[in-house]
Design a protein around this motif. Structure first.
Motif, short mmCIF file in Angstrom:
data_model
loop_
_atom_site.label_atom_id
_atom_site.label_comp_id
_atom_site.label_asym_id
_atom_site.label_seq_id
_atom_site.Cartn_x
_atom_site.Cartn_y
_atom_site.Cartn_z
N ALA A 1 75.67 30.79 65.34
CA ALA A 1 76.87 29.97 65.16
C ALA A 1 78.03 30.82 64.66
O ALA A 1 79.20 30.60 65.04
CB ALA A 1 76.58 28.83 64.20
N VAL B 1 79.52 32.78 67.63
CA VAL B 1 80.21 31.86 68.54
C VAL B 1 81.51 31.38 67.92
O VAL B 1 82.56 31.34 68.58
CB VAL B 1 79.30 30.66 68.89
CG1 VAL B 1 80.08 29.63 69.71
CG2 VAL B 1 78.07 31.14 69.66
N SER C 1 82.47 26.00 73.78
CA SER C 1 81.31 26.11 74.69
C SER C 1 81.21 24.90 75.59
O SER C 1 80.27 24.12 75.54
CB SER C 1 80.04 26.30 73.85
OG SER C 1 80.11 27.48 73.10
N ALA D 1 74.66 29.80 76.55
CA ALA D 1 74.04 28.63 75.91
C ALA D 1 73.33 27.72 76.90
O ALA D 1 72.90 26.63 76.53
CB ALA D 1 75.10 27.84 75.15
N LEU E 1 72.80 25.21 69.40
CA LEU E 1 74.02 25.58 70.13
C LEU E 1 73.93 25.17 71.59
O LEU E 1 74.93 24.76 72.20
CB LEU E 1 74.26 27.08 70.01
CG LEU E 1 74.63 27.60 68.62
CD1 LEU E 1 74.64 29.12 68.60
CD2 LEU E 1 76.00 27.07 68.20
N SER F 1 76.49 22.51 73.45
CA SER F 1 77.22 22.94 74.64
C SER F 1 76.96 22.02 75.82
O SER F 1 77.89 21.60 76.52
CB SER F 1 76.84 24.38 74.99
OG SER F 1 77.51 24.82 76.14
#
Length: 398
Positions: free
Chosen positions: A166, A169, A180, A198, A206, A210
């Protein structure tokens, strides 16, 4: 005893020596200016925007106004502090900056898309190294107010799925305003930005977040494309978008077995084409690819990652174009895609950058010529007949 060349040099008047040095400086400067500056203008000047139909518009001005001019490039791989040698970084970044800025100046696109792997070491760079890489990127790929820059995430920016966190990202999203699963609309054209890293399909936090965003975007697009005489209650509170089939932008290509069917001067080398691709590493899995095609029914998919160009038809009608790397570190002939896009149609054209082998050949030829000129100036190049005569004279003397 002084050598004949040095004796000749000292025997020359100061004015002639300075004149000769000035000529050498001008020659060397001309070669450098051509190879490091002018060659980019010379090559990119040959690129032209492809023509595209303007739909229902009849006037040329109306067609021109409805066309979105987009440049698409991928895999810049800015070297980091761990694996990047300073000379390699200096050379590659200068090449990419000059190419990009020349393309902006000459082509004047409305928007530029970069399809991931902006950085080479984003997956493990420290906060300080990340900040330095971002600063260099923003300098190299600076755009005027009239051109929008949109960046998609790649595995080298945040790591492969097993390295993705995380924190990585979020820092990417913060710098590049990327999420995302994001939709942007320009001139009535819908673009879907996908975090393909992802799309592992293993239910990670995640990945779930996404995919949830992508499903919501799919619902919004489907509602926007419904006919007015057939309303759907599930779409009553959905914000409508232009009823244009979307274009997918992502780093990983959709699933394909290999590059065996790819052709063109920017395709993979023959010895690499038949190497099978590994799902979730070289390309998306078959499951993830089918999901994206089913959710969005795109008219065009643009991807990077392989560093080579390729065109693939999915389901017999959906074109995917893999964009070659923009870095000379990955290719001898980097390039980018020029797209003229309307809400109903598109046309693509490749634009190649200078071959590095040709630049090196130019330097070698110039170096050889420089040596010959210096030797000739100091009369160190004797005709073959005189050279043979001297050898015979010496032999007789002995």
């Amino acid at each position: 005893m002084l050598s004949p060349g040095l004796t000749t040099l000292r025997g020359l008047p100061l004015k002639k020596r300075l004149c000769f040095l000035l000529k050498l400086v001008c020659f060397v400067s001309s070669v450098l200016i051509f190879c490091e500056f002018l060659i980019y203008y010379l090559v990119i000047f040959q690129c032209r925007w492809p023509e595209v139909k303007g739909g229902d518009h009849s006037g040329e001005k109306e067609i021109s106004a409805s066309v979105l001019k987009a440049i698409i490039l991928a895999d810049t791989h800015l070297l980091g502090e761990i694996k990047g040698h300073w000379l390699d970084k200096l050379r590659r970044e200068w090449q990419m900056e000059r190419s990009f800025q020349t393309a902006l100046w000459f082509l004047q696109p409305d928007i530029v898309f970069i399809l991931g792997d902006i950085f080479d070491e984003g997956k493990w760079s420290s906060p300080q190294a990340w900040a330095d890489d971002v600063r260099r990127f923003q300098k190299m790929f600076q755009c005027p107010v009239s051109t929008e820059l949109v960046v998609v995430v790649g595995n080298h920016d945040i790591g492969f799925h097993y390295e993705m966190t995380a924190y990585k990202v979020n820092r990417f999203e913060k710098v590049f305003n990327f999420t995302s699963g994001k939709l942007i609309t320009r001139k009535g054209i819908n673009f879907i930005l996908v975090n393909s890293v992802a799309m592992e399909g293993d239910g990670c936090t995640l990945c779930r977040a996404s995919e949830a965003k992508l499903v919501a975007l799919s619902h919004q697009l489907n509602c926007s494309q419904q006919k007015p005489n057939r309303p759907d209650k599930r779409c009553s509170n959905v914000e409508k978008l232009p009823a244009s089939e979307p274009i997918l932008l992502q780093h990983y290509p959709l699933y394909r077995k290999s590059d065996a069917e790819c052709s063109g001067e920017d395709s993979a080398p023959p010895e690499e084409k038949k190497i099978p691709f590994k799902e979730k590493y070289d390309v998306l899995s078959q499951e993830a690819s089918q999901k994206l095609l089913w959710w969005f029914r795109p008219r065009l998919v643009l991807s990077g990652h392989t560093h080579s160009g390729c065109e693939v038809l999915h389901a017999g009608r959906i074109l995917e174009v893999s964009v070659p790397s923009f870095s000379w570190r990955n290719r001898n002939n980097p390039g980018f895609i020029m797209g003229s896009i309307t809400p109903t149609d598109f046309s693509l054209q490749k634009c190649f950058l200078p071959y590095e082998s040709r630049v090196l050949t130019t330097y070698c030829a110039a170096g050889a010529l420089l040596v010959i000129l210096v030797l000739a100036h100091f009369q160190l190049l004797t005709p073959p007949f005189c050279f043979g005569q001297r050898l015979i004279s010496k032999h007789k003397a002995v």
